[in-house]
Design an enzyme around this catalytic site. Structure first.
Site, PDB file in Angstrom:
ATOM      1  N   CYS A 334       4.150  -4.816  -5.008  1.00 26.38           N
ATOM      2  CA  CYS A 334       4.145  -3.391  -5.372  1.00 26.38           C
ATOM      3  C   CYS A 334       5.493  -2.755  -5.028  1.00 26.38           C
ATOM      4  O   CYS A 334       6.526  -3.162  -5.541  1.00 26.38           O
ATOM      5  CB  CYS A 334       2.981  -2.690  -4.676  1.00 26.38           C
ATOM      6  N   LEU A 335       5.508  -1.755  -4.147  1.00 27.13           N
ATOM      7  CA  LEU A 335       6.756  -1.120  -3.754  1.00 27.13           C
ATOM      8  C   LEU A 335       7.707  -2.115  -3.096  1.00 27.13           C
ATOM      9  O   LEU A 335       8.930  -2.017  -3.234  1.00 27.13           O
ATOM     10  CB  LEU A 335       6.438   0.039  -2.792  1.00 27.13           C
TER      11      LEU A 335
END
Length: 601
Positions: A334-335
């Site tokens: 994700c991030l």
């Protein structure tokens, strides 16, 4: 229609009721006193209404009234379906006929799983009336013409929140399961529910923090995040964990995992049966993982650039000291994947080849179509968020957790509201939900940079769009082989949006689509035999064309990734003992950073 068996009525125990009421009164008094104290001290954050949301709904109203003919037509359609529902309902009650539902099937709707929603004519009518009204409201809003796309998406999102909140399952008098529980327990469920509500308010210091699981059932390092290893490096932002080998030989190139700092790393190391980290170790990798600190106001000035220099780059330097190897295979979630891609771009600009391959778990790099999160990132909302972060020095973890919960409100808000407060039950111990409740903060400067430069301006996809550590980032210069795994039901990083990131790199790219959502689509161990995945050797310009030519395989995608990464993993070498290199162990995994909590159970 068979009659449901009447529940046994239980008379309440006066002593237990008295104890419960006394506890509730004491908690209520404490909560009111705490609230007033915070108000007088000026310590409470003001609840500021979202002006963009109000103006959006005013625009919707204006558009509706501008076309009265269409509005009347919609109201007539609603009246027709209600007449049809009433006719079917009376036929079922008075003539014993089986009625065909006027609304869509509710077989997959977990809210209406109790038998009374189907077998009891009254509750079936309530359910169908609600579903028909909800469909009408949402279709009417969706049919409004003349609004810009962003405003329309925002209205449709918040309309769904409104419709979900009004479900008959959320009210004691219209929920048959709650009514039965109230009769069977003599109302003890409602007293227990009120006590649970006050507990959650007290634990959240005046803000409602709904318990999703038993917060005392798990402990990192004991029954979750328990894969053996050591912390071998740390700085202000992170600890670097190295895991003990479980095989006699390992791949030459270590594996570096870059998790998101929105949540904690141990989503990849819950329990042994579903631990991705344990599986990687068992496949013969020397595994390192970054454990981000849970920042406070002292780290308010940390920026996205610091997560590069003190995070991924510092980890690469430390791994070289610990193992003697200069190259690693890297995984970003994700991030963390966005940071990994930024790191790959940074290294490419400097002709640095320390990352042999990069794997991106549910990662967005092109933010042109960010999905439903788009409703939270217009200029007015980001500006208000920045003002709150400026006062605190960070984004409180509960705010981000609340945002993600709204994306799946029925599953992550209302189901627990019913279980905890209406049925008066304690939530079930569940490792995944414990992790989900273990929120983290984010430094103010970093989060502002991320929202504005990624989500709002979409600069990472532009050559030189962002500069980190005096280095313009151009992903197209990166020749690092890349593997993307996305999830078909992902609400946080929609797979069609993540697919756009495959077009940004200059090297070979493979895209794989897993089943389920943002978490279950990734944490899907082979032993479970769950879900499926799709792959396509080609990489056409658009996601729909990719999917049309994709081949589906059953089970976990993990072995598929293992087959891919072997080409970049190097030869087999003797297993590495943690601490045998230049870095001495600091403490046992999972380390102390991961144990810093926002809210104590």
């Amino acid at each position: 229609m068979a009659e449901a068996q009447a529940p046994e009525i239980k008379m309440p125990d006066p002593v237990e009721v008295s104890k419960a009421v006394t506890k509730i009164a004491e908690q209520s008094q404490r909560l009111v006193a705490d609230f007033l104290q915070r108000q007088s001290a000026g310590g409470a954050l003001a609840l500021v209404e979202n002006p963009s949301l109000g103006s959006a709904f005013l625009e919707m109203t204006r558009r509706l009234l501008a076309n009265p003919g269409k509005l009347v037509e919609a109201q007539i359609d609603l009246w027709k379906v209600y007449v049809n529902l009433w006719t079917q309902g009376t036929s079922a009650v008075f003539f014993g006929q089986n009625a065909n539902s006027a609304a869509l099937s509710t077989r997959s709707d977990k809210r209406f799983k109790h038998d009374d929603w189907e077998q009891n004519a009254l509750f079936d009518y309530i359910k169908q009336a609600y579903l028909l009204s909800a469909q009408w409201v949402q279709s009417t809003v969706a049919g409004i013409e003349g609004m810009d796309e962003k405003t329309k998406k925002k209205i449709e999102f918040y309309t769904r929140q409104f419709v979900d909140a009004l479900s008959p399952t959320n009210f004691p008098i219209t929920n048959p399961e709650v009514l039965r529980a109230t009769i069977e327990t003599g109302g003890e469920n409602l007293l227990k529910g009120l006590s649970n509500l006050l507990d959650d308010l007290e634990r959240g210091k005046g803000s409602l923090n709904i318990r999703m699981t038993d917060l005392e059932a798990f402990q990192p390092g004991v029954n979750i995040a328990a894969t053996p290893g050591k912390v071998v490096f740390q700085n202000e932002l992170m600890q670097l964990l190295q895991y003990a080998p479980s095989t006699e030989t390992v791949f030459q190139k270590p594996l570096l995992i870059v998790p998101p700092w929105i949540n904690k790393f141990y989503i990849l190391d819950l329990r042994e049966k579903n631990s991705f980290i344990k599986w990687w170790v068992d496949q013969g990798f020397t595994v390192f993982v970054i454990s981000w600190v849970n920042p406070d106001v002292t780290l308010a000035e940390k920026n996205f650039e610091n997560y590069l220099t003190e995070g991924t780059l510092a980890a690469l330097d430390a791994i070289a000291k610990a193992t003697g190897e200069q190259e690693v295979n890297a995984v970003g979630y994700c991030l963390g994947g966005t940071l990994l891609a930024s790191t790959v771009g940074y290294l490419a600009a400097r002709k640095d080849t320390r990352i042999a391959s990069a794997t991106y778990f549910t990662t967005m790099l092109d933010f042109d179509q960010p999905g439903e999160l788009e409703v939270f990132i217009d200029e007015e909302q980001i500006s208000m968020l920045e003002k709150r972060m400026e006062r605190q020095g960070f984004l409180d973890g509960s705010e981000m957790a609340g945002t993600f919960s709204m994306l799946r409100a029925n599953d992550l808000i209302w189901s627990f509201f019913i279980n905890n407060y209406l049925l008066g039950k304690d939530p079930f111990p569940f490792d995944l939900l414990y992790w989900n409740s273990d929120s983290t903060r984010m430094p103010a400067k970093m989060h502002s940079f991320y929202l504005r430069n990624m989500y709002q301006k979409n600069l990472l996809r532009e050559p030189g769009g962002i500069t980190l550590a005096d280095t313009p980032i151009d992903l197209r210069k990166a020749q690092t082989p890349a593997y993307f795994i996305s999830a078909i039901e992902d609400h946080i990083a929609p797979w069609k949006s993540t697919y756009a990131g495959t077009r940004l790199f200059g090297g070979p790219v493979k895209f794989v689509l897993g089943g389920s959502g943002h978490i279950a689509g990734v944490i899907n161990p082979p032993v479970g035999g769950k879900y499926c995945y799709w792959e396509n050797a080609e990489l056409p310009a658009g996601p729909d064309a990719w999917y049309a030519g994709a081949r589906q395989s059953g089970g976990s995608w993990w072995p598929n990734w293992l087959e891919w990464v072997r080409a970049y993993a190097g030869e087999q070498v003797p297993a590495r003992v943690v601490g045998a290199g230049e870095l001495a162990p600091i403490e046992d995994a999972p380390g102390s950073y991961v144990k810093r909590k926002l809210i104590v159970a």
